[in-house]
Design a protein around this motif. Structure first.
Motif, mmCIF file in Angstrom:
data_model
loop_
_atom_site.group_PDB
_atom_site.id
_atom_site.type_symbol
_atom_site.label_atom_id
_atom_site.label_comp_id
_atom_site.label_asym_id
_atom_site.label_seq_id
_atom_site.Cartn_x
_atom_site.Cartn_y
_atom_site.Cartn_z
ATOM 1 N N ILE A 72 0.831 -1.206 0.000
ATOM 2 C CA ILE A 72 0.000 0.000 0.000
ATOM 3 C C ILE A 72 0.865 1.256 0.000
ATOM 4 O O ILE A 72 0.661 2.165 -0.803
ATOM 5 N N ARG A 73 1.828 1.311 0.888
ATOM 6 C CA ARG A 73 2.672 2.514 0.986
ATOM 7 C C ARG A 73 3.475 2.741 -0.297
ATOM 8 O O ARG A 73 3.652 3.868 -0.730
ATOM 9 N N LEU A 76 1.079 4.231 -2.840
ATOM 10 C CA LEU A 76 0.674 5.596 -2.519
ATOM 11 C C LEU A 76 1.790 6.614 -2.711
ATOM 12 O O LEU A 76 1.522 7.805 -2.909
ATOM 13 N N LYS A 85 -4.193 9.545 -3.479
ATOM 14 C CA LYS A 85 -3.775 8.567 -2.466
ATOM 15 C C LYS A 85 -4.971 7.755 -1.970
ATOM 16 O O LYS A 85 -4.908 6.523 -1.855
ATOM 17 N N LEU A 86 -6.079 8.433 -1.682
ATOM 18 C CA LEU A 86 -7.276 7.730 -1.228
ATOM 19 C C LEU A 86 -7.822 6.811 -2.313
ATOM 20 O O LEU A 86 -8.224 5.669 -2.037
ATOM 21 N N TYR A 89 -5.517 3.828 -2.614
ATOM 22 C CA TYR A 89 -5.647 2.926 -1.460
ATOM 23 C C TYR A 89 -6.736 1.888 -1.734
ATOM 24 O O TYR A 89 -6.584 0.708 -1.418
ATOM 25 N N TYR A 93 -7.052 -2.819 -4.413
ATOM 26 C CA TYR A 93 -7.808 -4.024 -4.058
ATOM 27 C C TYR A 93 -8.638 -4.551 -5.228
ATOM 28 O O TYR A 93 -9.242 -5.619 -5.123
ATOM 29 N N SER A 133 -5.019 1.148 10.245
ATOM 30 C CA SER A 133 -5.462 1.448 8.882
ATOM 31 C C SER A 133 -6.452 2.606 8.880
ATOM 32 O O SER A 133 -6.395 3.495 8.026
ATOM 33 N N LEU A 137 -5.994 6.368 7.039
ATOM 34 C CA LEU A 137 -6.961 7.004 6.137
ATOM 35 C C LEU A 137 -7.443 8.334 6.707
ATOM 36 O O LEU A 137 -7.586 9.316 5.976
ATOM 37 N N LEU A 140 -4.896 10.957 6.001
ATOM 38 C CA LEU A 140 -4.930 11.400 4.606
ATOM 39 C C LEU A 140 -6.053 12.407 4.381
ATOM 40 O O LEU A 140 -5.870 13.404 3.672
#
Length: 199
Positions: A72-73, A76, A85-86, A89, A93, A133, A137, A140
């Motif tokens: 994830i990092r 992003l 970024k959101l 994220y 998936y 997690s 979020l 962010l």
């Protein structure tokens, strides 16, 4: 007397080798035979590096979580804005992206579902991972508001809780129905949620 593993290198190798098994089968479903078969080691050799099966399961969960966080990092870091970024994220998936998550899928969801009423230590580990997690979020969203990307006055924690719940719920839905389209639909809904707070 505090337990000391025979070899940190061997311990790390056992964790890496068995992490996928625990993530797929869970703590209760993973037998010592699964571990000896996967590692090619005897029960005694495995337990020379771990206190018990719980010790291995916790270490495997932490390893799978670290892999997930790293993915994830890394994704992003390529995003220039908090909106991106959101969106990223959630986007990683999507089944269509084929993100190389740990074998068995999301370790937080897998562990939480199995351990909520059966294994307190693993439940606590999963709960802390979910909280981390959510805070990520939330941060962010707060940074996006400070940068002028998002409308002011958003309840960042509420937003983060909803977004995380949608993603984890989507994973559960798609995993149960075996329909990738379900996960794609949830990620579309998350994208709508994110775009809805942009100025």
């Amino acid at each position: 007397m505090k337990f000391e593993p025979k070899s940190e290198k061997t311990r790390a190798w056992i964790i890496e080798t068995t992490a996928g098994i625990f993530n797929k089968k869970g703590y209760a479903g993973t037998s010592i035979s699964d571990l000896t078969e996967a590692t090619g080691m005897t029960k005694g050799a495995i337990y020379g590096n771990f206190e018990n099966k719980e010790d291995i399961a916790v270490a495997a969960f932490e390893y799978n979580l670290k892999v997930r966080i790293g993915i994830i990092r890394s994704a992003l870091e390529k995003a220039a804005t908090y909106r991106e970024k959101l969106l990223l994220y959630a986007d990683i998936y999507r089944p269509s992206r084929k993100t190389p998550f740990p074998e068995g899928g999301c370790p937080m969801l897998n562990t939480a579902v199995e351990a909520d009423d059966t294994h307190e230590l693993l439940r606590e580990k999963a709960a802390q991972a979910l909280e981390n997690s959510r805070r990520f979020l939330e941060e962010l969203v707060n940074k996006g508001m400070a940068a002028g990307e998002f409308v002011q006055g958003i309840n960042a924690r509420k937003f983060a809780t909803g977004m995380l719940s949608m993603i984890e719920g989507g994973i559960m839905l798609a995993g149960t129905t075996k329909k990738n389209k379900d996960m794609e639909l949830v990620m579309d809904a998350v994208a709508d949620l994110v775009n809805g707070i942009c100025v």
